[in-house]
Design an enzyme around this catalytic site. Structure first.
Site, mmCIF file in Angstrom:
data_model
loop_
_atom_site.group_PDB
_atom_site.id
_atom_site.type_symbol
_atom_site.label_atom_id
_atom_site.label_comp_id
_atom_site.label_asym_id
_atom_site.label_seq_id
_atom_site.Cartn_x
_atom_site.Cartn_y
_atom_site.Cartn_z
ATOM 1 N N TYR A 62 -2.220 -1.557 10.567
ATOM 2 C CA TYR A 62 -2.358 -1.173 9.304
ATOM 3 C C TYR A 62 -1.062 -0.647 8.224
ATOM 4 O O TYR A 62 -0.363 -1.801 7.753
ATOM 5 C CB TYR A 62 -3.959 -0.752 8.624
ATOM 6 C CG TYR A 62 -3.300 -0.224 6.486
ATOM 7 C CD1 TYR A 62 -4.649 -1.990 6.531
ATOM 8 C CD2 TYR A 62 -3.474 0.122 6.439
ATOM 9 C CE1 TYR A 62 -4.494 -1.938 4.801
ATOM 10 C CE2 TYR A 62 -3.796 0.240 4.705
ATOM 11 C CZ TYR A 62 -3.877 -0.918 3.929
ATOM 12 O OH TYR A 62 -3.762 -1.021 3.041
ATOM 13 N N SER A 91 0.637 -1.076 -0.077
ATOM 14 C CA SER A 91 -0.085 0.087 0.084
ATOM 15 C C SER A 91 0.513 1.202 0.002
ATOM 16 O O SER A 91 2.366 1.019 0.022
ATOM 17 C CB SER A 91 -0.767 0.207 1.458
ATOM 18 O OG SER A 91 -1.104 1.535 1.428
HETATM 19 P P1 NAD Z 1 -11.571 -5.444 -0.543
HETATM 20 O O1 NAD Z 1 -12.219 -6.024 1.214
HETATM 21 O O2 NAD Z 1 -12.589 -5.497 -1.843
HETATM 22 O O3 NAD Z 1 -10.846 -6.986 -0.455
HETATM 23 C C1 NAD Z 1 -9.908 -7.789 0.393
HETATM 24 C C2 NAD Z 1 -9.949 -9.265 0.164
HETATM 25 O O4 NAD Z 1 -9.660 -9.835 1.190
HETATM 26 C C3 NAD Z 1 -11.356 -10.002 0.052
HETATM 27 O O5 NAD Z 1 -11.588 -10.578 -1.366
HETATM 28 C C4 NAD Z 1 -10.984 -10.366 2.037
HETATM 29 O O6 NAD Z 1 -12.826 -11.465 1.509
HETATM 30 C C5 NAD Z 1 -9.754 -11.015 1.816
HETATM 31 N N1 NAD Z 1 -9.452 -10.967 2.782
HETATM 32 C C6 NAD Z 1 -9.526 -11.323 4.239
HETATM 33 N N2 NAD Z 1 -8.910 -11.638 5.489
HETATM 34 C C7 NAD Z 1 -8.767 -13.015 4.205
HETATM 35 C C8 NAD Z 1 -8.305 -13.988 5.229
HETATM 36 N N3 NAD Z 1 -7.951 -13.899 6.253
HETATM 37 N N4 NAD Z 1 -8.607 -15.466 4.600
HETATM 38 C C9 NAD Z 1 -8.329 -14.548 2.829
HETATM 39 N N5 NAD Z 1 -8.797 -13.893 2.935
HETATM 40 C C10 NAD Z 1 -8.820 -12.744 3.071
HETATM 41 O O7 NAD Z 1 -10.154 -5.047 -0.271
HETATM 42 P P2 NAD Z 1 -9.060 -4.760 -1.631
HETATM 43 O O8 NAD Z 1 -9.359 -3.333 -1.402
HETATM 44 O O9 NAD Z 1 -9.524 -5.377 -2.726
HETATM 45 O O10 NAD Z 1 -8.193 -4.651 -0.874
HETATM 46 C C11 NAD Z 1 -6.881 -5.890 -1.669
HETATM 47 C C12 NAD Z 1 -5.454 -5.533 -0.997
HETATM 48 O O11 NAD Z 1 -5.376 -3.841 -1.375
HETATM 49 C C13 NAD Z 1 -5.625 -5.277 0.920
HETATM 50 O O12 NAD Z 1 -4.141 -5.905 0.494
HETATM 51 C C14 NAD Z 1 -5.425 -4.097 0.960
HETATM 52 O O13 NAD Z 1 -4.691 -3.320 2.037
HETATM 53 C C15 NAD Z 1 -4.783 -3.416 -0.472
HETATM 54 N N6 NAD Z 1 -4.867 -2.006 -0.605
HETATM 55 C C16 NAD Z 1 -6.133 -1.499 -1.171
HETATM 56 C C17 NAD Z 1 -6.249 -0.228 -1.574
HETATM 57 C C18 NAD Z 1 -7.556 0.745 -1.552
HETATM 58 O O14 NAD Z 1 -7.972 1.490 -2.241
HETATM 59 N N7 NAD Z 1 -8.137 -0.536 -2.431
HETATM 60 C C19 NAD Z 1 -5.115 0.594 -1.146
HETATM 61 C C20 NAD Z 1 -3.976 0.293 -1.124
HETATM 62 C C21 NAD Z 1 -3.697 -1.245 -1.028
#
Ligand code: NAD
Length: 261
Positions: free
Chosen positions: A158, A145
């Site tokens: 986080y 991130s």
């Molecule tokens: P999201 O909430 O849409 O998806 C997260 C996914 O992780 C979901 O499918 C959830 O079921 C899964 N998950 C959570 N706990 C789990 C576990 N114990 N075992 C297996 N799966 C699990 O979030 P996103 O925005 O798609 O985020 C995906 C990644 O990108 C994350 O690591 C997040 O930190 C990172 N990220 C997202 C953003 C953003 O703006 N969306 C920014 C920076 C980083």
């Protein structure tokens, strides 16, 4: 499209929605075979399977908690049982919640560390062990991130987890570089996924976020998926240990944008 990705086998953790689902879909378009991990959303995972199959790839959905070693082992086993090998492992699963640090329970701290950091360790360990034992080249992509670099009040767990991912990523990239195994991270900024749905539905919060993005727009999950496809492909064959920020410039000190200071 990257021709060398054709018939490659990938595991994508947290692939039932958001960025993970988008990566799974892109891998399908690259005609790859994908193990889509989900934690608690079988419908989302089945939808991802359909998207992949429609675009010419192969896919299977597997329930697993990536914070448990058994979960990571089950995903590798699914790749081997269904497709006979593993080429690429994407540690995408993650979670966040806003809590003032002085009020954060140990349980809340631990869960975020378990999923975001220990999950990345367990996924990487499982994939590395397979690549090394089978004397195969391999590719690991860790979802970090912008908060591996930018502090985030209210999200200390986080930010700590993503800061940990940064050095874990760099360390294992160095540790396995001479074995033909590449390890890279992606650092998304503000991306339009379910994790941000509530925030971006609120006009004030959306505008506050846009203020922090020099390009003045929110990213699409497909932008992150495109970075994952490039890192997975041979087009990045001399790249290891980096974090590729996909953030519209968020990590560039946006408060200086207009020549202030
Ligand atoms: P999201 O909430 O849409 O998806 C997260 C996914 O992780 C979901 O499918 C959830 O079921 C899964 N998950 C959570 N706990 C789990 C576990 N114990 N075992 C297996 N799966 C699990 O979030 P996103 O925005 O798609 O985020 C995906 C990644 O990108 C994350 O690591 C997040 O930190 C990172 N990220 C997202 C953003 C953003 O703006 N969306 C920014 C920076 C980083």
């Amino acid at each position: 499209m990257y021709e060398d990705l054709n018939n490659k086998v990938a595991v994508v953790t947290g692939g039932s929605k958001g960025i993970g689902k988008s990566i799974a879909k892109r891998f399908g378009e690259e005609h790859m075979s994908v193990v889509i991990n989900y934690h608690s959303d079988p419908d989302g995972a089945n939808d991802a399977v359909n998207l992949i199959q429609t675009s010419g790839g192969k896919a299977v959905a597997v329930q697993a908690d990536i914070s448990q070693e058994q979960g990571a082992n089950d995903l590798l086993q699914a790749a081997l049982d269904n497709y006979g090998k593993l080429d690429i492992w994407v540690n995408n699963a993650g979670m966040e919640n806003r809590v003032a640090t002085n009020e954060m329970s140990l349980e809340v701290w631990q869960r975020v560390i378990d999923v975001n950091l220990t999950g990345v360790f367990l996924g990487s360990k499982t994939a590395l062990n397979y690549f090394v034992k089978n004397n195969r080249p391999g590719n690991i992509i860790n979802m970090s991130s912008v908060h591996e670099q930018i502090p985030w009040p209210g999200f200390a767990h986080y930010a700590a987890s993503k800061g940990g991912v940064k050095l874990f990523n760099e360390t294992i990239a160095m540790e396995y570089a001479n074995k033909g195994i590449r390890v890279n991270a992606i650092g998304p900024g503000a991306i339009n996924t379910p994790i941000n749905a509530e925030k971006f539905a609120d006009k004030q919060q959306l505008n506050d976020t846009l203020e922090m993005v020099p390009m003045k727009k929110i990213g699409d999950p497909e932008d992150v998926a495109a970075a994952a496809a490039w890192l997975a492909s041979d087009q990045s064959k001399y790249v290891t240990g980096v974090t590729l920020f996909v953030d519209g410039g968020m990590t560039l000190y946006p408060s200086f944008q207009n020549g202030k200071g």
